[in-house]
Write a protein that holds these residues in place. Sequence first.
Motif, short mmCIF file in Angstrom:
data_model
loop_
_atom_site.label_atom_id
_atom_site.label_comp_id
_atom_site.label_asym_id
_atom_site.label_seq_id
_atom_site.Cartn_x
_atom_site.Cartn_y
_atom_site.Cartn_z
N ILE A 1 -1.82 -6.79 -3.23
CA ILE A 1 -2.40 -5.45 -3.30
C ILE A 1 -3.89 -5.58 -3.02
O ILE A 1 -4.58 -6.37 -3.66
N PHE B 1 4.44 1.15 -7.64
CA PHE B 1 4.70 -0.16 -7.04
C PHE B 1 6.20 -0.30 -6.78
O PHE B 1 7.02 0.12 -7.60
N ASP C 1 -3.59 -9.62 -6.75
CA ASP C 1 -4.22 -8.30 -6.78
C ASP C 1 -5.71 -8.40 -6.43
O ASP C 1 -6.49 -8.96 -7.18
N SER D 1 0.86 -1.18 0.00
CA SER D 1 0.00 0.00 0.00
C SER D 1 0.90 1.23 0.00
O SER D 1 2.12 1.12 0.11
#
Length: 287
Positions: free
Chosen positions: A247, A255, A266, A215
């Motif tokens: 994520i 990133f 993800d 994050s």
Amino acid sequence: MACSEPEVDLCSVPVVALNVTVRKKLGLYLNPKHTVAADWTEVAEEMGFSYLEIENHKAVRNPTRAVLEEWAARNQGASVGKLLSILEKKERKDVVEDLRPLIDEDVRKYCESLKKKSEPPVQVPEVDSCVPRTPERFGITVDDSEDAPEFFDAFICYCQSDFEFVKEMIRELEQTEYKLKLCVFDRNVLPGSCVWTVTSELIEKRCKRMVAVISDEYLDSDDCDFQTKFALSLCPGARSKRLIPVIYKSMTKPFPSILRFLTVCDYTRPCTEAWFWGRLAKALSLP
């Protein structure tokens, strides 16, 4: 060690005898990168730290303190005399000369404390002492013991701001048919131990894999940075699939480049959300 003698053998005095003031001043001298004088990296190398270990310690705010604590924890020969010898060998006599009065005072206090401990106790023999008996690398988790250390499927690397997602991860991976065992620092680790020693012990020896919750806040965390780089150092090229980036929400920052070669799980993509927990559970279940 005969502490009552006028001259104390500093090589017999463990480095833990040095108090906070000396450690802070060592950091002020050794943390900055110098072009002509040896810094903490050269001192760490002389202490026996590997290149990868030194690179990982660069991520922490006070690398001198972290190196000193880990050196003391893993090396029985980590003494005040050895530290002074290393500083002199690396031509940092300025550090030795400036700190020597403070070091001598810390050694004096340490010797006095040992002398007091050796005196007959005031309590009756049946009263036990309160000296800790748990080794540094045992008794570090809630279900840990010296005879049976606790092991996990994955160490969860996260920021406090992402803890709600970590709790969802616990529900989805531990309390369902997957029955995985996660190491969540705030839940599983007992207080009182050196953070860096415990973290490296868990990632390297107690957990099969590490899940990094990525994050914007993760990118600003020194702890997450250290944990990620340490895990990567254990599996160069991701040969053992040790580190799994996750994520779970949109990011405004790029990133992390050190993870760009790893396949990401993800949670933000609607097309893969339905398979998210199954894919992650399967990756963590691999031998």
